[in-house]
Scaffold this active site. Structure first.
Site, PDB file in Angstrom:
ATOM      1  NE  ARG A  54      -3.844  -0.307   1.942  1.00 27.38           N
ATOM      2  CZ  ARG A  54      -5.074  -0.541   2.595  1.00 27.38           C
ATOM      3  NH1 ARG A  54      -5.226   0.274   3.746  1.00 27.38           N
ATOM      4  NH2 ARG A  54      -5.703  -1.363   2.272  1.00 27.38           N
ATOM      5  CE  LYS A  90      -1.839  -5.047   2.401  1.00 24.69           C
ATOM      6  NZ  LYS A  90      -3.213  -5.809   1.876  1.00 24.69           N
ATOM      7  CG  ASP A 125      -3.313  -2.910  -0.619  1.00 16.72           C
ATOM      8  OD1 ASP A 125      -3.860  -4.241  -0.548  1.00 16.72           O
ATOM      9  OD2 ASP A 125      -3.629  -1.999  -0.104  1.00 16.72           O
ATOM     10  CG  ASP A 213     -22.016   2.379  -9.453  1.00 16.11           C
ATOM     11  OD1 ASP A 213     -21.392   3.363  -9.611  1.00 16.11           O
ATOM     12  OD2 ASP A 213     -21.533   1.022  -9.349  1.00 16.11           O
ATOM     13  CB  ILE A 214     -21.797   7.170  -7.362  1.00 12.57           C
ATOM     14  CG1 ILE A 214     -20.510   6.609  -7.499  1.00 12.57           C
ATOM     15  CG2 ILE A 214     -22.293   7.165  -5.833  1.00 12.57           C
ATOM     16  CD1 ILE A 214     -19.351   6.963  -6.888  1.00 12.57           C
ATOM     17  CG  MET A 254     -17.878   2.957   0.445  1.00 14.45           C
ATOM     18  SD  MET A 254     -19.015   2.824  -0.952  1.00 14.45           S
ATOM     19  CE  MET A 254     -20.571   3.337  -0.235  1.00 14.45           C
ATOM     20  CG  ASN A 276     -11.223  -5.840   1.249  1.00 14.02           C
ATOM     21  OD1 ASN A 276     -11.368  -7.002   1.469  1.00 14.02           O
ATOM     22  ND2 ASN A 276     -10.581  -5.368   0.067  1.00 14.02           N
TER      23      ASN A 276
HETATM   24  P1  NAD Z   1     -14.455  -1.106  -8.478  1.00 14.14           P
HETATM   25  O1  NAD Z   1     -13.948   0.468  -8.068  1.00 14.14           O
HETATM   26  O2  NAD Z   1     -14.243  -1.398  -9.959  1.00 14.14           O
HETATM   27  O3  NAD Z   1     -16.100  -0.791  -8.280  1.00 14.14           O
HETATM   28  C1  NAD Z   1     -16.751  -0.357  -7.086  1.00 14.14           C
HETATM   29  C2  NAD Z   1     -17.993   0.369  -7.748  1.00 14.14           C
HETATM   30  O4  NAD Z   1     -18.609   1.091  -6.551  1.00 14.14           O
HETATM   31  C3  NAD Z   1     -17.814   1.278  -8.895  1.00 14.14           C
HETATM   32  O5  NAD Z   1     -18.737   1.308  -9.834  1.00 14.14           O
HETATM   33  C4  NAD Z   1     -18.425   2.816  -7.896  1.00 14.14           C
HETATM   34  O6  NAD Z   1     -18.899   3.631  -8.889  1.00 14.14           O
HETATM   35  C5  NAD Z   1     -19.048   2.216  -6.853  1.00 14.14           C
HETATM   36  N1  NAD Z   1     -19.297   3.010  -5.886  1.00 14.14           N
HETATM   37  C6  NAD Z   1     -18.568   3.798  -5.162  1.00 14.14           C
HETATM   38  N2  NAD Z   1     -19.043   4.556  -4.319  1.00 14.14           N
HETATM   39  C7  NAD Z   1     -20.443   4.247  -4.324  1.00 14.14           C
HETATM   40  C8  NAD Z   1     -21.658   4.472  -3.202  1.00 14.14           C
HETATM   41  N3  NAD Z   1     -21.466   5.597  -2.278  1.00 14.14           N
HETATM   42  N4  NAD Z   1     -22.635   3.899  -3.634  1.00 14.14           N
HETATM   43  C9  NAD Z   1     -22.708   3.041  -4.679  1.00 14.14           C
HETATM   44  N5  NAD Z   1     -21.758   2.594  -5.386  1.00 14.14           N
HETATM   45  C10 NAD Z   1     -20.621   3.312  -5.244  1.00 14.14           C
HETATM   46  O7  NAD Z   1     -13.978  -2.026  -7.316  1.00 14.14           O
HETATM   47  P2  NAD Z   1     -14.099  -3.564  -7.617  1.00 14.14           P
HETATM   48  O8  NAD Z   1     -12.784  -4.236  -8.029  1.00 14.14           O
HETATM   49  O9  NAD Z   1     -15.351  -4.074  -8.146  1.00 14.14           O
HETATM   50  O10 NAD Z   1     -14.369  -4.033  -5.884  1.00 14.14           O
HETATM   51  C11 NAD Z   1     -15.447  -3.775  -5.132  1.00 14.14           C
HETATM   52  C12 NAD Z   1     -15.117  -4.098  -3.648  1.00 14.14           C
HETATM   53  O11 NAD Z   1     -14.552  -5.431  -3.573  1.00 14.14           O
HETATM   54  C13 NAD Z   1     -14.053  -2.935  -3.199  1.00 14.14           C
HETATM   55  O12 NAD Z   1     -14.559  -2.864  -1.808  1.00 14.14           O
HETATM   56  C14 NAD Z   1     -12.913  -4.146  -3.266  1.00 14.14           C
HETATM   57  O13 NAD Z   1     -11.950  -3.476  -2.102  1.00 14.14           O
HETATM   58  C15 NAD Z   1     -13.293  -5.508  -2.895  1.00 14.14           C
HETATM   59  N6  NAD Z   1     -12.518  -6.514  -3.373  1.00 14.14           N
HETATM   60  C16 NAD Z   1     -12.251  -6.469  -4.844  1.00 14.14           C
HETATM   61  C17 NAD Z   1     -11.273  -7.596  -5.432  1.00 14.14           C
HETATM   62  C18 NAD Z   1     -11.023  -7.695  -6.884  1.00 14.14           C
HETATM   63  O14 NAD Z   1     -10.432  -8.659  -7.206  1.00 14.14           O
HETATM   64  N7  NAD Z   1     -11.466  -6.590  -7.741  1.00 14.14           N
HETATM   65  C19 NAD Z   1     -10.763  -8.374  -4.573  1.00 14.14           C
HETATM   66  C20 NAD Z   1     -11.265  -8.390  -3.078  1.00 14.14           C
HETATM   67  C21 NAD Z   1     -12.149  -7.581  -2.591  1.00 14.14           C
END
Ligand code: NAD
Length: 381
Positions: A54, A90, A125, A213-214, A254, A276
């Site tokens: 990170r 980490k 990260d 979604d926003i 989030m 997470n």
């Molecule tokens: P991403 O950024 O592609 O998608 C997140 C989505 O949430 C976006 O479309 C964004 O517009 C939307 N968003 C943001 N704020 C919002 C709100 N207030 N209300 C509604 N929608 C909102 O992320 P991702 O890769 O799809 O990951 C999603 C979650 O899963 C994250 O918390 C990430 O940490 C977790 N995660 C992802 C992975 C992975 O492999 N991508 C692995 C483990 C955990």
């Protein structure tokens, strides 16, 4: 003079007290590139430590240390839960990702990682990208989660989304006695890389959705897919997603979204999502339990990406990753059943499962110590 000496001794004691549950903590300082980083190895019972790096403008070294200690410990349980041959680690780089990055800084970081000689594998990260790790890769082989063009597994959201789908099936099986996804309705928060794929899968399975979604464009896109499949997709505001009458809530945006207020609004029977750290505070699991809402621990549900990153050690193979990701179904079902039998929370049941895996491996590691070592010394790439 004596007072100063006592102060130094006390400070050293304090540091050792902070890191008492960790095997190793390494401070990296390279003035030439401006690199200031901390690598924390929490536990290598199951194998070399694995965890992302990170980059964040921490206000103090103490803040950075606290973060890296907490995150590396979390990785130990994530790896154990996913049955990976990796332990928890980490790294944090102290700096502003927008201003302080340079290829030289990540090459220097790569050299520090390399000096651990395979005790720590890392990758992206928050605040770091694949491009950064392409630089680090010039100095060390101990990098995971790299682009496909460099021999890595690429986009982790594919196995992560698949893992969410398996977790939903396990939840349906536990709550409704069947794993068909189409007979329920789901509330999805966040249609990003993971959430969108899950939404598509659910629509294809015949389910109806509430979504938020926003980003308006992704809402329109999923609505169109819903219309083509003759399914109902209801878009709601960010605030309204908690109170919709769905069977399962799927947080994919989030962390911290289950808080004192939203927990009271929930109408669902279960929460199963990839985000997470979904619970804003630990005690909320008890509130959920009292309300009869089943909570799937996030690190069990979202393990697909980690499974892919760990699997890279054997050379990238998407089919093998998806096969391994299937274990999330059984793992989660086991956690639900144990929580019910022992009348404990699913968070506690998940923790017990991780501890059991580590205890078993401790014994096996000793037994196979010589057989295992050469494998980790030989990093395939
Ligand atoms: P991403 O950024 O592609 O998608 C997140 C989505 O949430 C976006 O479309 C964004 O517009 C939307 N968003 C943001 N704020 C919002 C709100 N207030 N209300 C509604 N929608 C909102 O992320 P991702 O890769 O799809 O990951 C999603 C979650 O899963 C994250 O918390 C990430 O940490 C977790 N995660 C992802 C992975 C992975 O492999 N991508 C692995 C483990 C955990």
């Amino acid at each position: 003079m004596m007072e100063q000496l006592e102060k130094v001794v006390q400070e050293q004691e304090d540091i050792f007290h902070k890191i008492q549950h960790h095997e190793q903590v390494m401070f990296c300082n390279d003035p030439e590139t401006g690199l200031r980083a901390i690598i924390a190895i929490h536990d290598t019972t199951l194998g070399p430590a694995l965890g992302g790096t990170r980059m964040y403008p921490y206000e103090s070294v103490d803040d950075a240390l606290e973060d890296v200690l907490r995150l590396s410990e979390g990785m130990t349980y994530k790896c154990a839960a996913a049955d990976l041959d990796f332990g928890g680690g980490k790294a944090v780089i102290i700096g502003d990702p927008a201003k302080d990055k340079s290829p030289a800084l990540f090459r220097a970081f790569g050299q520090y990682v390399d000096s651990l000689n395979g005790r720590f594998f890392t990758g992206t990260d928050m605040g770091t990208t694949m491009d950064d790790f392409v630089e680090a890769l010039k100095e060390t082989d101990y990098i995971n989660g790299i682009p496909e063009s460099y021999g890595g597994g690429g986009d982790t959201s594919i196995p992560t989304a698949q893992g969410v789908v398996y977790a939903l099936e396990a939840t349906n099986q536990f709550l409704f006695g069947h794993k068909e996804l189409g007979s329920n309705t789901y509330a999805i928060q966040g249609l990003g890389k993971v959430g969108f794929k899950v939404a598509e899968h659910l629509l294809q399975a015949g389910a109806d959705l509430f979504v938020t979604d926003i980003n308006e464009a992704v809402i329109q896109k999923i609505k169109q897919i819903g219309a083509e499949l003759n399914r109902t997709v209801t878009a709601v505001t960010s605030a309204d997603i908690y109170s919709v009458p769905a069977h399962i809530f799927i947080p994919c945006a989030m962390g911290g979204i289950i808080n004192e207020q939203t927990v009271q609004e929930l109408q669902v029977k279960a929460i199963v999502g990839s985000a997470n750290n979904q619970l804003a505070s630990e005690n909320l699991i008890h509130v959920l339990q009292q309300k009869g809402i089943l909570y799937a621990p996030d690190y069990i549900v979202n393990a697909g990406g980690l499974i892919q990153v760990a699997d890279e050690l054997y050379g990238a193979n998407k089919e093998r990753v998806l096969l391994k990701t299937k274990a999330i179904y059984h793992s989660l079902l086991e956690i639900y059943e144990e929580a019910e039998q022992l009348n404990i929370t699913t968070v506690d049941a998940a923790y017990r499962k991780c501890k059991k895996t580590m205890e078993k491996q401790k014994h096996r590691n000793n037994f196979y110590a010589y057989a295992r070592r050469p494998k980790w010394n030989f990093h395939v790439r």
